[in-house]
Design a protein around this motif. Structure first.
Motif, PDB file in Angstrom:
ATOM      1  N   HIS A 117     -14.405 -33.978 -10.222  1.00 22.51           N
ATOM      2  CA  HIS A 117     -13.863 -34.986  -9.378  1.00 22.51           C
ATOM      3  C   HIS A 117     -14.553 -36.127  -9.959  1.00 22.51           C
ATOM      4  O   HIS A 117     -15.840 -36.175 -10.925  1.00 22.51           O
ATOM      5  N   CYS A 118     -13.916 -37.490 -10.021  1.00 25.49           N
ATOM      6  CA  CYS A 118     -14.295 -38.754 -10.569  1.00 25.49           C
ATOM      7  C   CYS A 118     -14.177 -39.776  -9.395  1.00 25.49           C
ATOM      8  O   CYS A 118     -12.675 -39.765  -9.352  1.00 25.49           O
TER       9      CYS A 118
ATOM     10  N   LEU B 235     -23.022 -30.345 -11.794  1.00 20.90           N
ATOM     11  CA  LEU B 235     -23.453 -31.622 -12.796  1.00 20.90           C
ATOM     12  C   LEU B 235     -23.067 -32.685 -12.235  1.00 20.90           C
ATOM     13  O   LEU B 235     -21.762 -32.935 -12.213  1.00 20.90           O
ATOM     14  N   SER B 236     -23.891 -33.791 -11.837  1.00 26.67           N
ATOM     15  CA  SER B 236     -23.425 -35.138 -11.692  1.00 26.67           C
ATOM     16  C   SER B 236     -23.533 -35.935 -12.812  1.00 26.67           C
ATOM     17  O   SER B 236     -24.470 -35.680 -13.527  1.00 26.67           O
ATOM     18  N   HIS B 237     -22.344 -36.764 -12.908  1.00 27.59           N
ATOM     19  CA  HIS B 237     -22.063 -37.639 -14.198  1.00 27.59           C
ATOM     20  C   HIS B 237     -22.252 -39.140 -13.719  1.00 27.59           C
ATOM     21  O   HIS B 237     -21.147 -39.492 -12.720  1.00 27.59           O
TER      22      HIS B 237
ATOM     23  N   PHE C 186     -12.465 -39.928 -18.751  1.00 28.28           N
ATOM     24  CA  PHE C 186     -13.684 -39.795 -17.937  1.00 28.28           C
ATOM     25  C   PHE C 186     -14.093 -38.363 -17.971  1.00 28.28           C
ATOM     26  O   PHE C 186     -15.134 -37.996 -17.839  1.00 28.28           O
ATOM     27  N   TYR C 187     -13.062 -37.543 -17.698  1.00 26.72           N
ATOM     28  CA  TYR C 187     -13.077 -36.026 -17.481  1.00 26.72           C
ATOM     29  C   TYR C 187     -13.374 -35.446 -18.802  1.00 26.72           C
ATOM     30  O   TYR C 187     -14.234 -34.580 -18.791  1.00 26.72           O
TER      31      TYR C 187
ATOM     32  N   GLY D 223     -18.918 -39.184 -11.238  1.00 26.80           N
ATOM     33  CA  GLY D 223     -18.295 -37.863 -11.050  1.00 26.80           C
ATOM     34  C   GLY D 223     -19.081 -36.438 -10.987  1.00 26.80           C
ATOM     35  O   GLY D 223     -20.451 -36.672 -10.928  1.00 26.80           O
ATOM     36  N   TYR D 224     -18.283 -35.581 -10.955  1.00 22.62           N
ATOM     37  CA  TYR D 224     -19.223 -34.235 -11.074  1.00 22.62           C
ATOM     38  C   TYR D 224     -18.092 -33.016 -11.544  1.00 22.62           C
ATOM     39  O   TYR D 224     -16.930 -33.188 -11.379  1.00 22.62           O
TER      40      TYR D 224
END
Length: 135
Positions: free
Chosen positions: A58-59, A87-89, A23-24, A101-102
């Motif tokens: 962070h996620c 940035l938000s994801h 995810f990262y 996450g961001y």
């Protein structure tokens, strides 16, 4: 901005669930795609002695993600300061939020061989705001 990811067999752990560091990796890829979409590909930035080092990331994981599905990563600018941005994801699978996450990154000059945060140019800030707001 949307970035699509196909989950491959090698992205999963022994239980068949996506191994969390991916995810990262996908947030990082989405950030590179984001900058390409606003006309500032990161490889071009690097050649101009500009880097985007991570300051914080962070996620949160909402549901397990399995092999052979497509994820849609929706990214947007949620904070823009003089030298840093956030940035938000959000990760969606079949319309369901599976993780979010961001990344907080700096706009840094590497001209002297070391990354040092510098002011984000106004023309880049404007593009970040436009693309980041979904316009």
């Amino acid at each position: 901005m949307e970035y699509k990811v196909k989950v491959h067999w090698g992205d999963t752990d022994a239980a068949g669930i996506v191994f969390y560091p991916n995810f990262y990796k996908w947030m990082d890829e989405a950030t590179h795609e984001f900058f390409s979409a606003i006309g500032h590909p990161t490889d071009t930035l690097f050649k101009a002695n500009v880097a985007l080092p991570l300051i914080e990331t962070h996620c949160d994981f909402k549901r397990p993600v399995l092999y052979n599905v497509e994820l849609i990563v929706q990214s947007e600018i949620v904070l823009l300061k003089e030298k840093v941005f956030k940035l938000s994801h959000q990760f969606y699978c079949e319309g369901q939020l599976v993780a979010e996450g961001y990344e907080v990154r700096a706009w840094a000059s590497t001209a002297d061989g070391h990354a040092k945060a510098v002011y984000i140019p106004d023309q880049v800030k404007n593009k970040l705001l436009l693309k980041g707001s979904g316009k």
